[in-house]
Write a protein that holds these residues in place. Structure first.
Motif, PDB file in Angstrom:
ATOM      1  N   LEU A  11      -1.630   8.835  -7.565  1.00 47.64           N
ATOM      2  CA  LEU A  11      -3.010   8.722  -7.762  1.00 47.64           C
ATOM      3  C   LEU A  11      -3.753   7.221  -7.302  1.00 47.64           C
ATOM      4  O   LEU A  11      -4.494   7.249  -6.293  1.00 47.64           O
ATOM      5  N   VAL A  12      -2.731   6.242  -7.584  1.00 48.83           N
ATOM      6  CA  VAL A  12      -3.323   4.878  -7.248  1.00 48.83           C
ATOM      7  C   VAL A  12      -3.280   4.464  -5.593  1.00 48.83           C
ATOM      8  O   VAL A  12      -4.048   3.998  -5.068  1.00 48.83           O
ATOM      9  N   LEU A  13      -1.941   5.128  -5.025  1.00 50.39           N
ATOM     10  CA  LEU A  13      -1.866   4.830  -3.542  1.00 50.39           C
ATOM     11  C   LEU A  13      -2.845   5.705  -2.860  1.00 50.39           C
ATOM     12  O   LEU A  13      -3.306   5.326  -1.525  1.00 50.39           O
ATOM     13  N   ASN A  14      -3.410   6.760  -3.589  1.00 49.87           N
ATOM     14  CA  ASN A  14      -4.351   7.464  -2.607  1.00 49.87           C
ATOM     15  C   ASN A  14      -5.861   7.066  -2.743  1.00 49.87           C
ATOM     16  O   ASN A  14      -6.734   7.205  -2.060  1.00 49.87           O
ATOM     17  N   THR A  15      -6.077   6.401  -4.009  1.00 48.98           N
ATOM     18  CA  THR A  15      -7.648   6.102  -4.318  1.00 48.98           C
ATOM     19  C   THR A  15      -7.721   4.695  -4.636  1.00 48.98           C
ATOM     20  O   THR A  15      -8.852   4.388  -4.674  1.00 48.98           O
ATOM     21  N   ASN A  16      -6.814   4.057  -4.675  1.00 46.91           N
ATOM     22  CA  ASN A  16      -7.038   2.462  -5.021  1.00 46.91           C
ATOM     23  C   ASN A  16      -7.795   1.796  -3.784  1.00 46.91           C
ATOM     24  O   ASN A  16      -7.833   1.967  -2.653  1.00 46.91           O
ATOM     25  N   TYR A  17      -8.954   1.202  -4.410  1.00 45.83           N
ATOM     26  CA  TYR A  17      -9.910   0.588  -3.402  1.00 45.83           C
ATOM     27  C   TYR A  17      -9.495  -0.679  -2.511  1.00 45.83           C
ATOM     28  O   TYR A  17      -9.824  -1.024  -1.543  1.00 45.83           O
ATOM     29  N   ALA A  31      -7.501  -2.534   2.511  1.00 46.65           N
ATOM     30  CA  ALA A  31      -6.763  -3.057   3.388  1.00 46.65           C
ATOM     31  C   ALA A  31      -6.235  -2.240   4.614  1.00 46.65           C
ATOM     32  O   ALA A  31      -5.979  -2.540   5.810  1.00 46.65           O
ATOM     33  N   ARG A  32      -6.328  -0.744   4.323  1.00 48.35           N
ATOM     34  CA  ARG A  32      -5.993  -0.027   5.529  1.00 48.35           C
ATOM     35  C   ARG A  32      -6.949   0.065   6.660  1.00 48.35           C
ATOM     36  O   ARG A  32      -6.861  -0.015   7.567  1.00 48.35           O
ATOM     37  N   TYR A  33      -8.524  -0.339   6.205  1.00 47.01           N
ATOM     38  CA  TYR A  33      -9.466  -0.275   6.983  1.00 47.01           C
ATOM     39  C   TYR A  33      -9.249  -1.628   7.748  1.00 47.01           C
ATOM     40  O   TYR A  33      -9.537  -1.517   9.020  1.00 47.01           O
ATOM     41  N   ALA A  34      -8.818  -2.722   7.056  1.00 45.22           N
ATOM     42  CA  ALA A  34      -8.659  -3.809   7.820  1.00 45.22           C
ATOM     43  C   ALA A  34      -7.782  -3.873   8.852  1.00 45.22           C
ATOM     44  O   ALA A  34      -7.875  -4.365   9.996  1.00 45.22           O
ATOM     45  N   ALA A  35      -6.540  -3.221   8.650  1.00 48.49           N
ATOM     46  CA  ALA A  35      -5.262  -3.040   9.456  1.00 48.49           C
ATOM     47  C   ALA A  35      -5.873  -2.233  10.535  1.00 48.49           C
ATOM     48  O   ALA A  35      -5.561  -2.520  11.795  1.00 48.49           O
ATOM     49  N   SER A  36      -6.564  -1.203  10.358  1.00 51.71           N
ATOM     50  CA  SER A  36      -7.182  -0.270  11.474  1.00 51.71           C
ATOM     51  C   SER A  36      -8.213  -1.209  12.394  1.00 51.71           C
ATOM     52  O   SER A  36      -8.090  -0.876  13.441  1.00 51.71           O
ATOM     53  N   SER A  37      -8.947  -2.039  11.830  1.00 52.27           N
ATOM     54  CA  SER A  37      -9.976  -2.677  12.550  1.00 52.27           C
ATOM     55  C   SER A  37      -9.108  -3.817  13.501  1.00 52.27           C
ATOM     56  O   SER A  37      -9.731  -4.047  14.512  1.00 52.27           O
ATOM     57  N   SER A  38      -7.885  -4.080  13.017  1.00 52.38           N
ATOM     58  CA  SER A  38      -7.281  -5.133  14.067  1.00 52.38           C
ATOM     59  C   SER A  38      -7.028  -4.808  15.246  1.00 52.38           C
ATOM     60  O   SER A  38      -6.574  -5.367  16.092  1.00 52.38           O
ATOM     61  N   GLU A  39      -6.864  -3.347  15.319  1.00 57.01           N
ATOM     62  CA  GLU A  39      -6.628  -2.714  16.994  1.00 57.01           C
ATOM     63  C   GLU A  39      -7.744  -3.405  17.652  1.00 57.01           C
ATOM     64  O   GLU A  39      -7.282  -3.434  19.008  1.00 57.01           O
ATOM     65  N   GLY A  40      -8.899  -3.406  17.179  1.00 57.99           N
ATOM     66  CA  GLY A  40      -9.934  -4.037  18.072  1.00 57.99           C
ATOM     67  C   GLY A  40      -9.844  -5.437  18.503  1.00 57.99           C
ATOM     68  O   GLY A  40     -10.248  -5.602  19.539  1.00 57.99           O
ATOM     69  N   LEU A  41      -8.950  -6.125  17.943  1.00 65.61           N
ATOM     70  CA  LEU A  41      -8.702  -7.415  18.367  1.00 65.61           C
ATOM     71  C   LEU A  41      -7.761  -7.311  19.666  1.00 65.61           C
ATOM     72  O   LEU A  41      -7.916  -8.119  20.659  1.00 65.61           O
ATOM     73  N   VAL A  42      -6.993  -6.568  19.698  1.00 67.28           N
ATOM     74  CA  VAL A  42      -6.007  -6.298  20.946  1.00 67.28           C
ATOM     75  C   VAL A  42      -6.850  -5.696  22.201  1.00 67.28           C
ATOM     76  O   VAL A  42      -6.759  -6.257  23.217  1.00 67.28           O
ATOM     77  N   GLN A  80       0.958  -6.843   8.096  1.00 67.31           N
ATOM     78  CA  GLN A  80       1.907  -7.145   6.927  1.00 67.31           C
ATOM     79  C   GLN A  80       1.114  -7.182   5.871  1.00 67.31           C
ATOM     80  O   GLN A  80       1.674  -7.118   4.623  1.00 67.31           O
ATOM     81  N   LYS A  81      -0.065  -7.859   5.807  1.00 70.48           N
ATOM     82  CA  LYS A  81      -0.713  -8.210   4.740  1.00 70.48           C
ATOM     83  C   LYS A  81      -1.075  -6.913   3.837  1.00 70.48           C
ATOM     84  O   LYS A  81      -1.234  -6.962   2.615  1.00 70.48           O
ATOM     85  N   LYS A  82      -1.527  -5.794   4.728  1.00 74.47           N
ATOM     86  CA  LYS A  82      -1.721  -4.549   4.092  1.00 74.47           C
ATOM     87  C   LYS A  82      -0.439  -3.977   3.400  1.00 74.47           C
ATOM     88  O   LYS A  82      -0.542  -3.385   1.987  1.00 74.47           O
ATOM     89  N   GLU A  83       0.976  -4.435   3.888  1.00 71.84           N
ATOM     90  CA  GLU A  83       1.967  -3.974   3.068  1.00 71.84           C
ATOM     91  C   GLU A  83       2.045  -4.755   2.079  1.00 71.84           C
ATOM     92  O   GLU A  83       2.555  -4.227   0.868  1.00 71.84           O
ATOM     93  N   GLN A  84       1.777  -5.956   2.079  1.00 76.90           N
ATOM     94  CA  GLN A  84       2.212  -6.798   0.868  1.00 76.90           C
ATOM     95  C   GLN A  84       0.917  -6.405  -0.422  1.00 76.90           C
ATOM     96  O   GLN A  84       1.209  -6.392  -1.460  1.00 76.90           O
ATOM     97  N   ILE A  85      -0.252  -5.881  -0.016  1.00 74.15           N
ATOM     98  CA  ILE A  85      -1.426  -5.384  -1.072  1.00 74.15           C
ATOM     99  C   ILE A  85      -0.572  -4.190  -1.597  1.00 74.15           C
ATOM    100  O   ILE A  85      -0.917  -3.977  -2.820  1.00 74.15           O
ATOM    101  N   HIS A  86      -0.036  -3.446  -0.541  1.00 69.44           N
ATOM    102  CA  HIS A  86       0.463  -2.206  -1.174  1.00 69.44           C
ATOM    103  C   HIS A  86       1.575  -2.586  -2.186  1.00 69.44           C
ATOM    104  O   HIS A  86       1.784  -1.833  -3.346  1.00 69.44           O
TER     105      HIS A  86
END
Length: 381
Positions: free
Chosen positions: A9-15, A20-31, A87-93
């Motif tokens: 439940l937590v891994l699917n719905t935690n804000y 963090a997942r959105y931040a990781a996805s947005s980082s592709e825009g940096l490259v 990696q920050k996303k993994e740490q938040i996870h």
């Protein structure tokens, strides 16, 4: 609810995790942005606009050309920034997972405390009933019945506090998946003394691969790559251009070629290079400080686990059986008129304290394991 269900439940719905997942996805825009090349420039100039016969029109297409390895340095820095965000996303996870485990075991321990306090209330009421009968029979003074009644009131108060703590623990757990009102009735897991933890050398080795250390290392590499980005800017870009001049008076077109080269006499980006170098030193020290702090936290948490586990084992094997035996003997002796109610109360209090300490030791042990998992970014429970 089991621990696996709570984690799902937590891994699917935690804000925090979704953020963090959105931040990781947005980082592709940096490259993606770092890989882009400068846009060409189209310019049109008109001379003698008032008279068409003598008008001259110049159309030019200019293309900036990056020199000094600017693009490669920019891409390398962007990729390191992207990897750090992942990696920050993994740490938040790992943080959220550890919070969930701690909250789950808090509920589990709170449930056990409620069950323990309920049994204590029953014991106190039975003792009061026996004491009241013995007072009526004239075998003991009324003071014994009064003390038994006070013991019942205290036990009921402890039960009410335990129930309130359980409700608070349930809310804390359900809030991790964004629901302030718990829908589950209880959590289900077997409370037993945890197994041995890995040795410190293995924990230290695992720490090097933890998301927190990896993110800090990538930030250090990114700060060094930023120096290369700033150094590449010392070399000015050139701009090549080609165009056509249409001279209406002469009635012909003329081809124009050009090159523009800035001369780096004054601005060689020296200020930004110096700033990037100092920030790299700062990042290096932060990286070393983080590793030291996490190593100390790991050692302290491992020590806390050892203490809690040893306490739980000793309470299970020695203290709780002795306390339970002492209480049963005192209760039977009181019923037979051999012991006073004071001795029953003391034995009951000792048994309750032993059980409460056992629950606290188990809670501390599981929380220490969850903290170790959080630091290492892994799953061992």
């Amino acid at each position: 609810m089991t621990l696996d269900e709570a984690l799902k439940l937590v891994l699917n719905t935690n804000y925090s995790l979704s953020s963090a997942r959105y931040a990781a996805s947005s980082s592709e825009g940096l490259v993606l942005q770092a890989q882009t090349r400068p846009n060409p420039i189209l310019s049109v100039e008109l001379e003698d606009t008032s008279r068409r016969a003598t008008r001259s029109t110049t159309t030019t297409l200019s293309l900036p050309i990056e020199l000094g390895g600017k693009r490669d340095a920019r891409i390398a820095e962007a990729k390191l920034a992207r990897d750090r965000i992942h990696q920050k996303k993994e740490q938040i996870h790992a943080d959220v997972r550890a919070q969930t485990m701690v909250a789950f075991f808090d509920v589990l321990i709170a449930q056990e405390r409620v069950a323990l306090s309920t049994r204590t209330v029953k014991i106190a009421r039975d003792a009061y009933r026996i004491a009241d009968k013995r007072v009526e029979a004239g075998k003991v003074p009324p003071l014994d019945a009064d003390k038994a009644q006070v013991a019942v009131a205290n036990a009921e108060l402890e039960a009410a506090l335990a129930a309130n703590s359980l409700e608070s623990a349930r809310r804390s757990l359900s809030m991790l998946w964004g629901n302030p009102s718990p829908q589950f009735t209880k959590v289900d897991a077997k409370i037993s003394t945890p197994l041995d933890r890995p040795i410190l050398d293995d924990l230290s080795t695992a720490l090097e691969k933890s998301p927190a250390v990896q993110a800090a290392r990538l930030e250090l590499e990114r700060s060094r790559a930023q120096i290369q980005v700033e150094r590449s800017k010392r070399y000015p870009n050139i701009e090549v251009s080609a165009g056509v001049i249409r001279n209406n008076e002469l009635g012909r077109n003329q081809v124009m070629l050009g090159v523009s080269i800035p001369l780096p006499f004054f601005d060689r980006n020296q200020g930004n290079i110096y700033e990037a170098s100092m920030l790299a030193y700062k990042t290096r020290d932060e990286y070393l400080d983080l590793k030291t702090r996490l190593q100390v936290q790991l050692q302290q948490t491992a020590s806390e686990f050892d203490i809690a586990k040893n306490s739980a084992l000793r309470l299970e094997s020695q203290i709780m059986p002795s306390a339970n035996l002492a209480f049963e003997r005192a209760r039977r002796g009181f019923e037979a008129g051999k012991f006073s109610f004071i001795e029953v109360l003391d034995a009951q209090r000792t048994l309750f304290q032993a059980r409460a300490r056992h629950l606290s030791a188990l809670s501390d042990a599981y929380q220490a394991l969850a903290q170790i998992d959080r630091i290492l970014g892994r799953n061992s429970l």
